[in-house]
Design a protein around this motif. Structure first.
Motif, PDB file in Angstrom:
ATOM      1  N   ALA A 270       0.863  -1.194   0.000  1.00 12.81           N
ATOM      2  CA  ALA A 270       0.000   0.000   0.000  1.00 12.81           C
ATOM      3  C   ALA A 270       0.893   1.236   0.000  1.00 12.81           C
ATOM      4  N   TYR A 271       0.488   2.243  -0.813  1.00 17.19           N
ATOM      5  CA  TYR A 271       1.334   3.431  -0.858  1.00 17.19           C
ATOM      6  C   TYR A 271       0.515   4.689  -1.118  1.00 17.19           C
ATOM      7  N   ARG A 272       1.132   5.840  -0.759  1.00 21.25           N
ATOM      8  CA  ARG A 272       0.566   7.164  -0.991  1.00 21.25           C
ATOM      9  C   ARG A 272       1.531   7.959  -1.870  1.00 21.25           C
ATOM     10  N   PHE A 273       0.959   8.738  -2.791  1.00 20.76           N
ATOM     11  CA  PHE A 273       1.811   9.501  -3.688  1.00 20.76           C
ATOM     12  C   PHE A 273       1.025  10.700  -4.219  1.00 20.76           C
ATOM     13  N   ASP A 274       1.758  11.659  -4.806  1.00 17.47           N
ATOM     14  CA  ASP A 274       1.154  12.788  -5.538  1.00 17.47           C
ATOM     15  C   ASP A 274       1.615  12.709  -6.987  1.00 17.47           C
ATOM     16  N   PHE A 275       0.677  12.926  -7.905  1.00 17.26           N
ATOM     17  CA  PHE A 275       1.023  13.009  -9.323  1.00 17.26           C
ATOM     18  C   PHE A 275       0.025  13.981  -9.959  1.00 17.26           C
ATOM     19  N   ALA A 338      -8.500  12.644 -15.269  1.00 15.74           N
ATOM     20  CA  ALA A 338      -7.969  13.395 -16.403  1.00 15.74           C
ATOM     21  C   ALA A 338      -7.851  14.876 -16.117  1.00 15.74           C
ATOM     22  N   LYS A 339      -8.652  15.393 -15.199  1.00 15.18           N
ATOM     23  CA  LYS A 339      -8.610  16.829 -14.934  1.00 15.18           C
ATOM     24  C   LYS A 339      -7.881  17.199 -13.646  1.00 15.18           C
ATOM     25  N   LYS A 340      -7.630  16.202 -12.784  1.00 18.07           N
ATOM     26  CA  LYS A 340      -7.112  16.587 -11.459  1.00 18.07           C
ATOM     27  C   LYS A 340      -5.869  15.833 -10.995  1.00 18.07           C
ATOM     28  N   GLY A 341      -5.507  14.765 -11.663  1.00 19.21           N
ATOM     29  CA  GLY A 341      -4.369  14.004 -11.189  1.00 19.21           C
ATOM     30  C   GLY A 341      -4.675  13.313  -9.872  1.00 19.21           C
ATOM     31  N   VAL A 342      -3.639  13.001  -9.092  1.00 17.74           N
ATOM     32  CA  VAL A 342      -3.785  12.295  -7.819  1.00 17.74           C
ATOM     33  C   VAL A 342      -3.070  13.091  -6.733  1.00 17.74           C
ATOM     34  N   TYR A 389       9.447   4.780  -9.611  1.00 23.65           N
ATOM     35  CA  TYR A 389      10.149   5.465 -10.701  1.00 23.65           C
ATOM     36  C   TYR A 389       9.388   6.738 -11.037  1.00 23.65           C
ATOM     37  N   GLY A 390      10.065   7.904 -10.933  1.00 19.09           N
ATOM     38  CA  GLY A 390       9.497   9.195 -11.312  1.00 19.09           C
ATOM     39  C   GLY A 390      10.267   9.760 -12.497  1.00 19.09           C
ATOM     40  N   GLU A 400       4.586  18.796 -12.306  1.00 20.17           N
ATOM     41  CA  GLU A 400       4.945  19.647 -11.168  1.00 20.17           C
ATOM     42  C   GLU A 400       5.155  18.831  -9.887  1.00 20.17           C
ATOM     43  N   ASN A 401       4.212  17.942  -9.573  1.00 18.58           N
ATOM     44  CA  ASN A 401       4.263  17.160  -8.328  1.00 18.58           C
ATOM     45  C   ASN A 401       4.276  15.671  -8.669  1.00 18.58           C
ATOM     46  N   ASN A 402       5.428  15.059  -8.527  1.00 18.46           N
ATOM     47  CA  ASN A 402       5.594  13.636  -8.811  1.00 18.46           C
ATOM     48  C   ASN A 402       6.404  13.064  -7.647  1.00 18.46           C
TER      49      ASN A 402
END
Length: 488
Positions: A270-275, A338-342, A389-390, A400-402
């Motif tokens: 399980a993981y948390r991330f921003d993209f 498609a409009k907001k990312g994660v 991998y980013g 911007e946020n990866n």
């Protein structure tokens, strides 16, 4: 003939007359039960030995009055004492003087008779016999006497044990709880690690396995860590490097073994991330790739979860799942992200979970309520590595946020064992007094510990085998048996 009574040599005071031989013979005492008015006679129940009397004529030595008084002091006992005759020094009677010994008669005649009363009617061996099991669950015992004798047992436990029992002929004696088990085995899920990436947690840089979304996926970037609070932050690509396709930085975690020195086969990641492009001025021109890949012992991909924006003119987000090297599922630009990312800031719970049970891998995109199940070719593959991998694409502006915020691994089916305390512990000593039936555990008298069907263990004349029984999980204890032979 010498006579030893109560540890005193009587020949200091008297001389036993020749012809004293009346110590043999049996005086039976049959026990009968009257059967009442319906028939005549009695029912035979058992036979015991009556007390035996041994008359011993003697002449008194030297100073008759003094020796008589000394003799009386020796004979004045309130319970049976050891009596040994010189012609049978290996046998001892437990006797008390019976009847009177008149001083005037002794003074007049210089002689008299001591009548020895033997309450149990038998002679005992002076020497105590000993036998040990030497690791066996049996002991051979030999009784060269003419009567069955009780045996004393000392058992020292060599492991935990629920109960101990002894068999001798048709008798048995049991102490403890036969239903006890040594412990129980069970399985549970265990978290192998839980890394919040606000600082370096020992992940390897640019040494990972990445999904084959394109033929070239360079790992030539630089990683940085950002701390946002005490236990939160993220890892991200500080410098993406350069290349003709995807290029960036990776972090790889070597998955640890469990407490049983085994790697996960069934597991949950399980993981948390921003993209996303939050905060960017020209959002539509940014592209990027982020993926988390689970890798087996052969550096083959078990599964990989991918998020990408591949459009340099519009906000376009795409998700995919690889099983092995094959793309088995993906979305298109109409998907809600498609409009907001994660975004998965703070301790919000995992954005994505991947769980493998047997040959099934289930992927849950928790932010979007999507759950998909896939099948792997090798259900026994071990999870050895995890790579994040980013990446950026060619010379396009990167997303911007990866970032990777946190990731943990849970191993399923971790074998556990719970030890259950048993009635006896390793080193405990159990002693059974054969004559009284008393039981001592570690020198403490223990009442009501024997099984209700237990019987005193009697060793009949001849050679017999004592059986030793314990819990199936226990080691055979060290057992010592002692006894004294008896003669009628």
């Amino acid at each position: 003939m010498s006579v030893l009574f109560n540890d005193t040599e009587l020949n200091k005071y008297i001389h036993v007359l020749n012809g004293f031989t009346s110590r043999s013979g049996v005086d039976w005492d049959p026990q009968l039960l009257e059967i009442g008015n319906t028939a005549r006679g009695s029912i035979f129940q058992e036979t015991t030995y009556r007390a035996k009397e041994i008359p011993m004529p003697f002449e008194i030595n030297g100073n008759i009055e003094k020796n008589y008084n000394d003799l009386m002091r020796v004979l004045n006992v309130d319970k049976p004492q050891p009596l040994i005759f010189g012609d049978t020094p290996n046998k001892v009677y437990y006797a008390v003087p019976s009847g009177g010994l008149d001083l005037e008669e002794v003074l007049y005649y210089g002689s008299g008779t001591i009548t020895w009363l033997i309450p149990d009617g038998v002679a005992h061996s002076v020497a105590e016999k000993t036998a040990e099991n030497y690791g066996s669950n049996q002991i051979t015992l030999e009784n060269n006497g003419t009567e069955s004798v009780p045996i004393n047992i000392k058992a020292t436990m060599n492991s935990d044990n629920g109960y101990i029992a002894f068999t001798l002929g048709d008798r048995f004696y049991q102490i403890g709880k036969p239903e006890e088990v040594d412990g129980k085995h069970y399985e549970e899920s265990v978290k192998l690690f839980d890394d919040h990436l606000y600082e370096d947690k020992g992940w390897l840089v640019n040494q990972g396995i990445t999904p084959p979304v394109t033929s070239e996926r360079l790992q030539n970037g630089v990683v940085k860590y950002v701390k946002e609070s005490t236990n939160e932050g993220y890892a991200t690509t500080k410098d993406y490097g350069s290349g003709n396709s995807w290029h960036g930085a990776s972090l790889t975690k070597i998955v640890p073994k469990d407490v049983n020195n085994k790697y996960p086969v069934n597991w949950k990641v399980a993981y948390r991330f921003d993209f996303n492009t939050d905060g960017a001025v020209f959002k539509g021109v940014q592209v990027g790739h982020t993926s988390v890949t689970m890798i087996d012992e052969n550096d083959d991909i078990i599964c990989s979860i991918i998020f990408e924006d591949t459009s340099p003119v519009n906000e376009y987000y795409y998700m995919a799942v690889f099983i092995g090297n094959k793309n088995v599922w993906h979305t298109d630009s109409t998907f809600p992200m498609a409009k907001k990312g994660v975004t998965a800031r703070g301790d919000y719970g995992p954005a994505v979970t991947a769980e493998k049970i047997g040959n099934q891998v289930t992927i849950r995109f928790n932010n979007f309520g999507i759950c998909k199940t896939f099948y792997v070719d090798n259900p026994e593959a071990e999870l050895r590595k995890i790579t994040w991998y980013g990446a950026a694409y060619k010379d396009n502006f990167h997303t911007e946020n990866n970032v990777l915020r946190a990731l943990h691994v849970i191993k399923h089916n971790v074998e556990r064992y719970e030890d259950i305390p048993n009635y006896f512990s390793n080193g405990d000593i159990v002693e059974i007094d054969g004559a009284s039936g008393s039981v001592y555990i570690n020198d403490a008298y223990d009442t009501d510990v024997a099984d209700i069907g237990s019987q005193p263990l009697l060793l009949p004349p001849g050679q017999h085998t004592l059986g030793i029984i314990t819990s199936s999980f226990a080691s055979v204890p060290d057992v010592e048996v002692t006894y004294q032979e008896r003669w009628i």
